[in-house]
Design an enzyme around this catalytic site. Structure first.
Site, PDB file in Angstrom:
ATOM      1  N   SER A 132       0.864  -1.178   0.000  1.00 55.34           N
ATOM      2  CA  SER A 132       0.000   0.000   0.000  1.00 55.34           C
ATOM      3  C   SER A 132       0.898   1.224   0.000  1.00 55.34           C
ATOM      4  O   SER A 132       2.084   1.147   0.380  1.00 55.34           O
ATOM      5  CB  SER A 132      -0.883  -0.005   1.253  1.00 55.34           C
ATOM      6  OG  SER A 132      -1.483   1.260   1.460  1.00 55.34           O
ATOM      7  N   TYR A 145      -2.140  -0.355  10.640  1.00 57.07           N
ATOM      8  CA  TYR A 145      -2.198  -0.743   9.225  1.00 57.07           C
ATOM      9  C   TYR A 145      -0.863  -0.457   8.534  1.00 57.07           C
ATOM     10  O   TYR A 145      -0.288  -1.334   7.873  1.00 57.07           O
ATOM     11  CB  TYR A 145      -3.323   0.009   8.531  1.00 57.07           C
ATOM     12  CG  TYR A 145      -3.432  -0.299   7.052  1.00 57.07           C
ATOM     13  CD1 TYR A 145      -4.026  -1.475   6.609  1.00 57.07           C
ATOM     14  CD2 TYR A 145      -2.938   0.582   6.102  1.00 57.07           C
ATOM     15  CE1 TYR A 145      -4.127  -1.768   5.262  1.00 57.07           C
ATOM     16  CE2 TYR A 145      -3.027   0.301   4.749  1.00 57.07           C
ATOM     17  CZ  TYR A 145      -3.624  -0.873   4.333  1.00 57.07           C
ATOM     18  OH  TYR A 145      -3.704  -1.154   2.992  1.00 57.07           O
TER      19      TYR A 145
END
Length: 284
Positions: A132, A145
């Protein structure tokens, strides 16, 4: 399972980028084992070249069953795509949530890689790890995250250098905003976690959490489609000489570049400026 096509495995293929990637790899002629969590998800994705398999990457027995299904066949590509999004300040996120997120976003992928590496070595195949933009820059409330994705990037670098002499390539894909169901699930989780904060924590982080959810929604709505993302992932999995990293979307390309060149304090100001329009306006 057919033996006339090269085999690819995609985890997290129930919806979103995973499902789109399974379809794109099948379109390119691979036989795709698409990992799904429920039978109905498998029924939805089943198609020519796509064989659904029940797969929770945090369940060792299911990973072992998938490896046994491959047997002594070569594996052309493993796309480690499964993931969950959790947004909460470091102080307030329960340790059970930290562990659950790392189990899915990091340890499950390592377990998949370990189990399927013999088949990848037979094929001189490829591992595509879906990271990501959060694997390169950590926004407020993205500690867990981003931490899992930073770690996944580091593991990918080590793995690439370990396997290069043996013919297995490792590629990282870093999506920015992509229009998938993950954002809706993440917003619901963020709301639940915010509701569990103490009054004192809400006074510190309540406005921040509202800004983070609003920013994530706008970021996702302005992002690329899952089908566009799938084309990038499939190219990373099949092109003859892949780059070590691919980004998806101009936002990801810009943010990953800035993360490399800007000092920390400048990045702090940049992330604060990105969030500022999303904070609730003071009551008049």
């Amino acid at each position: 399972m057919t033996t006339s096509h090269e085999i690819a495995i995609v985890s997290g293929a129930s919806t979103g980028m995973g499902a789109a990637t399974a379809r794109e790899l099948a379109r390119r002629g691979l036989h795709v084992l698409a990992g799904v969590r429920r039978e109905q998800d498998g029924d939805a994705i089943r198609a020519a070249g796509i064989e659904p398999v029940i797969l929770d990457i945090t369940e060792p027995d299911q990973i072992a069953a998938l490896a046994a299904r491959i047997g002594d066949r070569p594996l052309r590509a493993l796309v480690n795509n499964a993931g969950v999004a959790v947004n909460a300040p470091v102080e307030t996120l329960p340790m059970t949530e930290w562990r659950r997120l790392f189990e899915v976003n990091l340890f499950g992928h390592i377990a998949m890689t370990q189990a399927l590496l013999p088949a990848l070595l037979r094929a001189r195949g490829r591992i595509v790890n879906i990271s990501s933009v959060g694997g390169r820059i950590a926004m407020p409330a993205y500690g867990a995250y981003a931490g899992s994705k930073f770690a996944f990037e580091a593991v990918s670098d080590a793995l690439r250098r370990e396997l290069a002499p043996h013919g297995v390539q490792v590629v990282v894909v870093e999506p920015g905003g992509v229009r998938t169901e993950m954002n809706e699930r993440g917003a619901a989780t963020a709301g639940r976690l915010a509701a569990d904060m103490t009054g004192e924590q809400r006074s510190r982080y309540g406005d921040l959490m509202r800004a983070v959810v609003s920013h994530a929604d706008a970021f996702t709505r302005a992002g690329r489609t899952a089908d566009f993302a799938a084309q990038v992932i499939a190219r990373a999995a099949t092109v003859r000489n892949p780059r070590t990293r691919y980004t998806i979307g101009r936002d990801a390309a810009l943010m990953t570049r800035l993360a490399r060149i800007l000092p920390d304090r400048a990045l702090d100001r940049l992330t604060a400026a990105n969030l500022r329009p999303h904070f609730p306006r003071p009551a008049v």
